[in-house]
Design a protein around this motif. Structure first.
Motif, PDB file in Angstrom:
ATOM      1  N   SER A   1       0.833  -1.216   0.000  1.00 41.54           N
ATOM      2  CA  SER A   1       0.000   0.000   0.000  1.00 41.54           C
ATOM      3  C   SER A   1       0.860   1.257   0.000  1.00 41.54           C
ATOM      4  CB  SER A   1      -0.931   0.010   1.217  1.00 41.54           C
ATOM      5  OG  SER A   1      -2.014  -0.876   1.054  1.00 41.54           O
ATOM      6  N   GLY A   2       2.190   1.104   0.099  1.00 44.88           N
ATOM      7  CA  GLY A   2       3.085   2.258   0.182  1.00 44.88           C
ATOM      8  C   GLY A   2       2.851   3.337  -0.867  1.00 44.88           C
ATOM      9  N   PRO A   3       2.686   2.984  -2.163  1.00 44.79           N
ATOM     10  CA  PRO A   3       2.471   4.029  -3.166  1.00 44.79           C
ATOM     11  C   PRO A   3       1.216   4.881  -2.935  1.00 44.79           C
ATOM     12  CG  PRO A   3       3.275   2.040  -4.225  1.00 44.79           C
ATOM     13  CD  PRO A   3       2.990   1.677  -2.796  1.00 44.79           C
ATOM     14  N   ALA A   4       0.256   4.385  -2.144  1.00 42.72           N
ATOM     15  CA  ALA A   4      -0.948   5.183  -1.853  1.00 42.72           C
ATOM     16  C   ALA A   4      -0.598   6.460  -1.100  1.00 42.72           C
ATOM     17  CB  ALA A   4      -1.956   4.362  -1.051  1.00 42.72           C
ATOM     18  N   VAL A   5       0.533   6.449  -0.362  1.00 47.23           N
ATOM     19  CA  VAL A   5       0.972   7.668   0.338  1.00 47.23           C
ATOM     20  C   VAL A   5       2.167   8.305  -0.377  1.00 47.23           C
ATOM     21  CG1 VAL A   5       0.053   6.912   2.552  1.00 47.23           C
ATOM     22  CG2 VAL A   5       2.447   6.397   1.997  1.00 47.23           C
ATOM     23  N   GLY A   6       2.482   7.802  -1.592  1.00 47.31           N
ATOM     24  CA  GLY A   6       3.574   8.375  -2.375  1.00 47.31           C
ATOM     25  C   GLY A   6       4.912   7.695  -2.212  1.00 47.31           C
ATOM     26  N   ALA A   7       5.002   6.707  -1.318  1.00 47.90           N
ATOM     27  CA  ALA A   7       6.293   6.048  -1.073  1.00 47.90           C
ATOM     28  C   ALA A   7       6.586   5.020  -2.162  1.00 47.90           C
ATOM     29  CB  ALA A   7       6.284   5.376   0.295  1.00 47.90           C
ATOM     30  N   ALA A   8       7.863   4.919  -2.551  1.00 49.52           N
ATOM     31  CA  ALA A   8       8.300   3.804  -3.390  1.00 49.52           C
ATOM     32  C   ALA A   8       8.477   2.585  -2.487  1.00 49.52           C
ATOM     33  CB  ALA A   8       9.616   4.141  -4.080  1.00 49.52           C
ATOM     34  N   ILE A   9       8.257   1.381  -3.037  1.00 48.31           N
ATOM     35  CA  ILE A   9       8.414   0.164  -2.237  1.00 48.31           C
ATOM     36  C   ILE A   9       9.590  -0.657  -2.756  1.00 48.31           C
ATOM     37  CG2 ILE A   9       6.037   0.026  -1.404  1.00 48.31           C
ATOM     38  CD1 ILE A   9       5.433  -1.965  -3.670  1.00 48.31           C
ATOM     39  N   VAL A  10      10.293  -1.268  -1.821  1.00 53.95           N
ATOM     40  CA  VAL A  10      11.429  -2.129  -2.132  1.00 53.95           C
ATOM     41  C   VAL A  10      11.006  -3.561  -1.824  1.00 53.95           C
ATOM     42  CG1 VAL A  10      13.833  -2.675  -1.602  1.00 53.95           C
ATOM     43  CG2 VAL A  10      13.057  -0.285  -1.583  1.00 53.95           C
ATOM     44  N   LEU A  11      11.040  -4.422  -2.844  1.00 49.30           N
ATOM     45  CA  LEU A  11      10.653  -5.821  -2.696  1.00 49.30           C
ATOM     46  C   LEU A  11      11.902  -6.692  -2.680  1.00 49.30           C
ATOM     47  CD1 LEU A  11       7.815  -5.971  -5.427  1.00 49.30           C
ATOM     48  CD2 LEU A  11       7.651  -5.150  -3.053  1.00 49.30           C
ATOM     49  N   PHE A  12      11.877  -7.760  -1.863  1.00 52.69           N
ATOM     50  CA  PHE A  12      12.997  -8.701  -1.847  1.00 52.69           C
ATOM     51  C   PHE A  12      12.448 -10.118  -1.809  1.00 52.69           C
ATOM     52  CE2 PHE A  12      15.888 -11.529   0.471  1.00 52.69           C
ATOM     53  CZ  PHE A  12      17.003 -11.450  -0.344  1.00 52.69           C
ATOM     54  N   ASP A  13      13.006 -10.985  -2.648  1.00 53.35           N
ATOM     55  CA  ASP A  13      12.612 -12.392  -2.675  1.00 53.35           C
ATOM     56  C   ASP A  13      13.859 -13.251  -2.522  1.00 53.35           C
ATOM     57  OD1 ASP A  13      11.223 -14.835  -3.162  1.00 53.35           O
ATOM     58  OD2 ASP A  13      11.984 -14.780  -5.219  1.00 53.35           O
TER      59      ASP A  13
END
Length: 669
Positions: free
Chosen positions: A323-335
């Motif tokens: 949901s981070g982009p809903a407040v303008g934040a970029a998200i960092v994903l790790f797998d």
């Protein structure tokens, strides 16, 4: 009282999003609050005004406006924002403060090279996949299932599914076939999107056989889509579409189906350690409002931020992260495996510094993880600021288990003394934290800073009265919008009511022990259903583990209390996993007992200590105290725990063997 480890900067109201919100309340509502406590009390008293202020302050995009804020206040059954129609995906993809060419999804892993999506590319991917799902006949209310890891495709699929008003459900690909089918046979998906496999460290894990078994077990499926993640060049199985076909170029515009506030967005599941996992239905509006509030006002995230949380798609923290982009934040994903360094084309090596280096490489400003990960780093003697440039980091989040005072101290000694450490607790049931941190309050060692805005959390004594400064049951006495819409296939709400409202009618009982002090700080000491109750004194398991696992010799532990049917003290049994090469002997037993007696009390000294190879844990790393207790009381393993929900199902056999030795006349487990 713990030591103060961090205090808010003098200009916190000018620099933080909660400061912006307080100014907005003054200007638009004529409200002024002296401090956080006053703001919190208003937020849990005037529910209509508070939640409407969140809607208005964050300028929620709605297709039709609500006729009220809270039409029915009772629990269960509270009705939020009746008449409103909106779409979660539309509000997330607005990405306030982000230009089309700004990176908003930064994905790293051990299976392929890093992937970055800009705001424009994310919208374009969602547009194509929405059209692809429409071509497959997906409409509002259909279920779309993802057997896929924390990669951009899974996120795109969630947003595309939501854009159509269809319902998303994900399982991480480390889940075994039984665990997956136990979840999805309940919700009957029509489309399955699955990876062919993944890498964990440098170990390839082929999942094609599992995908075939899942397909065979789901007669509701009309279409399957394969993501060639482990083998991008490999052909899709016969009768299966490739991801490229689902996301094929098209002229169809990106549209958003308006749905009611409580229209199902996704189905999350209880851990399923015993019995079938509970299918918990969350709604578009409740999740949107709760995440806007929590991410912006509590975590202080906005367009300047890169937000990371180590999670899989099988844990609610993934739903929270994305949901981070809903407040303008970029998200960092790790797998991948967080405990090794493994890059494509390189052999893996043990390395707890890998995620910290990922934070440096991606410019992460908020680093979220679990308490067990932080404690493992501490135990390994890691100093993150020596292995990575963490100068961009200003927030660290910890959840999944209580973080003891020594974990707080380690963060401030080795990560940085300027970061705000936020320990939080909540659950899959509400898809958020209802106690956590906030930029306005100091950080005390071993303490969760506050109850979250809009979350009326109380501690209840055994007779049901609220207590301050004493251990009590964690309850929520007023409704929150992100409480579940309900459980799937529970038309009259019976299972939902039994799960949360059977102990205190009209009051949500969460199942944790909590102490709330006079300034509003909180300490959670473990699950109330795993309580150690000796001589009438309730002992939380978290403080127990803090002492035992603080010893160099002990890697992991689990403790259970077996009650005496005749009212005696019962038995306290401790199980320890020791460092490589060590064997439990009388000297180590005495040392453990001495530490527990000194640090806690004589009541905490176990009657027996046993060495085991592993502590059973769920796929989201939670210890299985209750199933262990059931096995030790003679309940067969298959009835005590759903093995497919465990990361290490073989670990249960040691407890079954001990139960048999202790009660040889009982039926073997």
């Amino acid at each position: 009282m713990g030591d103060v480890l961090w205090t808010p900067p003098a200009d916190v109201l000018e620099r933080s999003r909660i400061g912006d919100y307080l100014r907005w309340l003054r200007e638009h509502r004529g409200l002024d609050f002296a401090d956080y406590d006053a703001l919190w009390r208003w937020s849990v008293t005037d529910l209509d005004a508070f939640w409407r202020s969140i809607w208005d302050h964050f300028e929620v995009i709605a297709h039709t406006p609500p006729t009220a804020t809270l039409a029915e206040r009772g629990m269960p059954g509270a009705r939020w924002f009746p008449g409103a129609t909106l779409n979660y995906a539309e509000n997330v993809l607005r990405m306030p403060g982000r230009a089309d060419d700004d990176p908003v999804v930064i994905a790293h892993g051990q299976t392929r090279e890093p992937v970055t999506l800009t705001a424009g590319e994310l919208r374009e991917q969602v547009r194509r996949v929405s059209a692809g799902l429409r071509r497959l006949g997906v409409t509002a209310g259909d279920r779309v299932a993802a057997y896929a890891p924390n990669i951009p495709e899974t996120y795109v699929l969630l947003l595309a599914t939501a854009s159509l008003g269809a319902i998303f459900s994900s399982c991480a690909p480390e889940f075994g076939t039984r665990s997956v089918t136990d979840r999805w046979q309940q919700v009957e998906p029509t489309v399955l999107v699955a990876v062919d496999g993944y890498r964990y460290g440098d170990k390839p894990v082929d999942r094609r056989a599992e995908v075939a078994a899942i397909r065979a077990a789901l007669p509701s499926l009309r279409h399957t889509v394969s993501i060639g993640y482990l083998d991008p060049a490999g052909p899709a199985p016969e009768g299966v579409l490739g991801w490229a076909e689902l996301a094929a170029p098209t002229d169809e515009p990106l549209t958003f189906t308006p749905v009611p506030f409580d229209h199902p967005l996704y189905v999350l599941y209880s851990s399923g350690t015993t019995g079938l996992p509970k299918p918990i239905v969350h709604g578009h509006g409740g999740i949107l409002l709760e995440h806007l509030k929590m991410l912006a006002l509590h975590h202080d995230l906005g367009p300047a931020d890169r937000f990371f949380w180590f999670t899989t798609t099988g844990w609610m923290m993934w739903n929270f992260l994305v949901s981070g982009p809903a407040v303008g934040a970029a998200i960092v994903l790790f797998d991948g495996n967080p405990g090794v360094r493994a890059e494509p084309g390189r052999p893996a090596e043990p390395d707890l510094g890998a995620l910290w280096r990922l934070a440096a490489e991606t410019g992460t400003t908020y680093f979220g993880t679990s308490a067990p990960f932080l404690l493992a780093c501490r135990k390994a003697g890691l100093v993150p600021r020596e292995v990575a440039d963490l100068s961009a980091l200003r927030g660290v989040g910890s959840t999944g288990a209580p973080l003891p005072a020594e974990g707080f101290g380690w963060v401030y000694e080795t990560v940085g003394d300027q970061v705000q450490l936020q320990s939080l607790s909540g659950g899959t049931d509400v898809c958020t934290g209802f106690v956590g941190g906030v930029p306005l309050l100091p950080v005390y060692a071993g303490e969760i800073a506050c109850r979250a805005l809009g979350a009326k959390v109380e501690a209840r004594s055994a007779d049901g009265t609220p207590v301050i400064g004493e251990l009590g049951e964690l309850v929520i006495t007023e409704p929150m919008p992100s409480m579940p819409v309900g459980f799937w296939n529970d038309p009259d709400g019976t299972r939902y009511a039994e799960a949360y409202f059977s102990v205190y009618p009209g009051v949500w009982r969460h199942g944790d022990w909590i102490t709330i002090n006079s300034r509003g700080g909180c300490v959670i000491t473990g699950r109330s259903d795993a309580t150690l109750n000796r001589g009438g004194v309730r002992l939380g398991t978290a403080e127990f583990y803090s002492v035992v696992e603080g010893l160099d010799e002990v890697v992991d532990s689990v403790v259970v209390h077996l009650e005496d049917d005749e009212g005696g003290a019962g038995e306290l049994l401790l199980f320890v996993v020791l460092a490589d090469g060590l064997t439990l002997d009388d000297a180590l037993r005495k040392k453990i007992c001495r530490e527990l007696r000194t640090a806690l009390s004589p009541r905490h000294v176990p009657d027996e200590i046993h060495q085991v190879r592993a502590v059973p844990r769920t796929l989201s790393a939670k210890k299985l105290e209750v199933p262990v207790k059931k096995i030790l009381t003679g309940i067969p393993v298959d009835q005590a725990a759903a093995k497919g929900a465990l990361v290490n199902p073989d670990s249960l056999t040691a407890f079954a063997a001990l139960a048999q030795r202790r009660s040889p006349n009982k039926t073997p487990a």
